[in-house]
Design an enzyme around this catalytic site. Structure first.
Site, short mmCIF file in Angstrom:
data_model
loop_
_atom_site.label_atom_id
_atom_site.label_comp_id
_atom_site.label_asym_id
_atom_site.label_seq_id
_atom_site.Cartn_x
_atom_site.Cartn_y
_atom_site.Cartn_z
N ASN A 9 0.87 -1.18 0.00
CA ASN A 9 0.00 0.00 0.00
C ASN A 9 0.90 1.23 0.00
O ASN A 9 1.46 1.59 1.03
CB ASN A 9 -0.89 -0.04 1.25
N LYS A 11 0.14 4.28 -0.45
CA LYS A 11 -0.51 5.50 0.07
C LYS A 11 -0.21 6.68 -0.87
O LYS A 11 -0.13 6.47 -2.08
CB LYS A 11 -0.05 5.77 1.51
N HIS A 95 -9.59 1.79 4.62
CA HIS A 95 -8.34 1.93 5.38
C HIS A 95 -8.55 2.93 6.52
O HIS A 95 -9.31 3.89 6.37
CB HIS A 95 -7.22 2.41 4.45
N GLU A 97 -6.91 5.30 7.52
CA GLU A 97 -6.65 6.71 7.14
C GLU A 97 -7.84 7.30 6.40
O GLU A 97 -8.12 8.50 6.52
CB GLU A 97 -5.35 6.78 6.30
N GLU A 167 -5.78 -4.26 10.79
CA GLU A 167 -4.73 -3.27 10.95
C GLU A 167 -5.01 -2.43 12.20
O GLU A 167 -5.73 -1.42 12.13
CB GLU A 167 -4.68 -2.34 9.73
N GLY A 173 2.22 2.64 10.75
CA GLY A 173 3.21 3.71 10.60
C GLY A 173 3.91 4.09 11.88
O GLY A 173 4.65 5.08 11.93
N SER A 213 3.13 -1.78 10.52
CA SER A 213 4.57 -1.89 10.79
C SER A 213 5.14 -3.27 10.47
O SER A 213 6.03 -3.76 11.18
CB SER A 213 4.87 -1.48 12.23
P1 PGA Z 1 2.70 0.60 7.70
O1 PGA Z 1 1.25 0.80 7.04
O2 PGA Z 1 3.25 -0.70 7.15
O3 PGA Z 1 3.50 1.79 7.26
O4 PGA Z 1 2.51 0.54 9.17
C1 PGA Z 1 0.38 -0.28 6.87
C2 PGA Z 1 -0.92 0.19 6.29
O5 PGA Z 1 -1.38 1.30 6.62
O6 PGA Z 1 -1.54 -0.51 5.48
#
Ligand code: PGA
Length: 249
Positions: A9, A11, A95, A97, A167, A173, A213
């Site tokens: 992903n 983003k 997601h 976000e 998640e 993140g 992460s």
């Molecule tokens: P990350 O993001 O691996 O940077 O923690 C995962 C995601 O948001 O799908």
């Protein structure tokens, strides 16, 4: 039985040019990979160019979002028909976000899941608890609400095209992944809900991805867990070396 799926992903990272460079490198380094499905989800502006590069390779294309209508006066939105036509196989839905910054509710997530399915796209439906919910021991309640509402009116004939991505918000993140056993506990809970919503046989075939992460260093441990069927990778998917190491865990 469930082939691992690893989803990048990206983003809001990578211009079209940067995306092409990265995906060319990844493509070359995964030619020898077997028994893993690799999915790359670049920004909309790079979908078409990335599709050209991954043609006839092991990599599948995914989008990061969609609107639920086929077309219409929705300035700035992208429809499932558009994604399907340019070769997307997957689309990330709900997601955290999107839920957090763009106010997507469970009801909107459900509309998007159904729209993806009715146009032959596989939605990757994301869910997860906040840190506050975890600390108050409300994790199961939170993910149960999200999965039930998100899958409302998704029938037995369609559910096998849905992927679930667990998640936890506090792990995204943050560099602070869930432990494999914390993740497994929630994945097993989710699978059990899928047994109740559908059937044991169907539930055993549905992919439940872990995200938050994921790194080359922790991927293997996650994949040892019975109900973890792959990963959704953000930060570590933005660079060839770390993403390829995750794919080759
Ligand atoms: P990350 O993001 O691996 O940077 O923690 C995962 C995601 O948001 O799908």
């Amino acid at each position: 039985m469930r082939i691992p799926i690893i989803i990048a992903n990206w983003k809001m990272h990578k211009t079209n040019k940067e995306a092409c460079e990265l995906v060319k490198e990844i493509r070359e380094k995964v030619v020898d990979v077997t028994n893993v499905e690799i999915v790359i989800c670049p920004p909309f502006t790079a979908l078409l160019a990335v599709r050209e590069i991954i043609n006839n390779s092991k990599i599948a294309l995914g989008a990061q979002n969609l609107h639920w209508e086929k077309q219409g006066a929705y300035t700035g939105e992208i429809s499932p028909v558009m994604l399907k036509e340019i070769g997307c196989k997957y689309v990330i839905v709900g997601h955290s976000e999107r839920r957090m910054y763009f106010h997507e509710t469970d009801e909107i997530v459900n509309l998007k899941v159904k729209a993806a399915l009715s146009h032959g796209l596989s939605p990757v439906m994301c869910l997860g608890e906040t840190l506050e919910e975890r600390e108050k021991r409300l994790t199961e309640k939170a993910v149960e609400r999200q999965i039930i509402n998100g899958l409302r009116d998704v029938g037995k004939e369609q559910i096998l095209n849905v992927l679930i991505a667990y998640e936890p918000l506090w792990a995204i993140g943050s560099g602070k992944a869930a432990t494999p056993s914390q993740a497994q506990e929630v994945h097993a809970f989710l699978r059990n809900l899928l047994v109740q919503l559908y059937s044991p046989k169907i539930a055993s075939q549905i992919h439940i991805q872990y995200g938050g992460s994921v790194k080359p260093e922790n991927m293997r441990e996650f994949m040892k867990e019975e109900d973890i069927d792959g990963a959704m990778v953000g930060g570590a998917s933005l660079e060839t070396d770390s993403f390829v190491r995750i794919v080759k865990y």
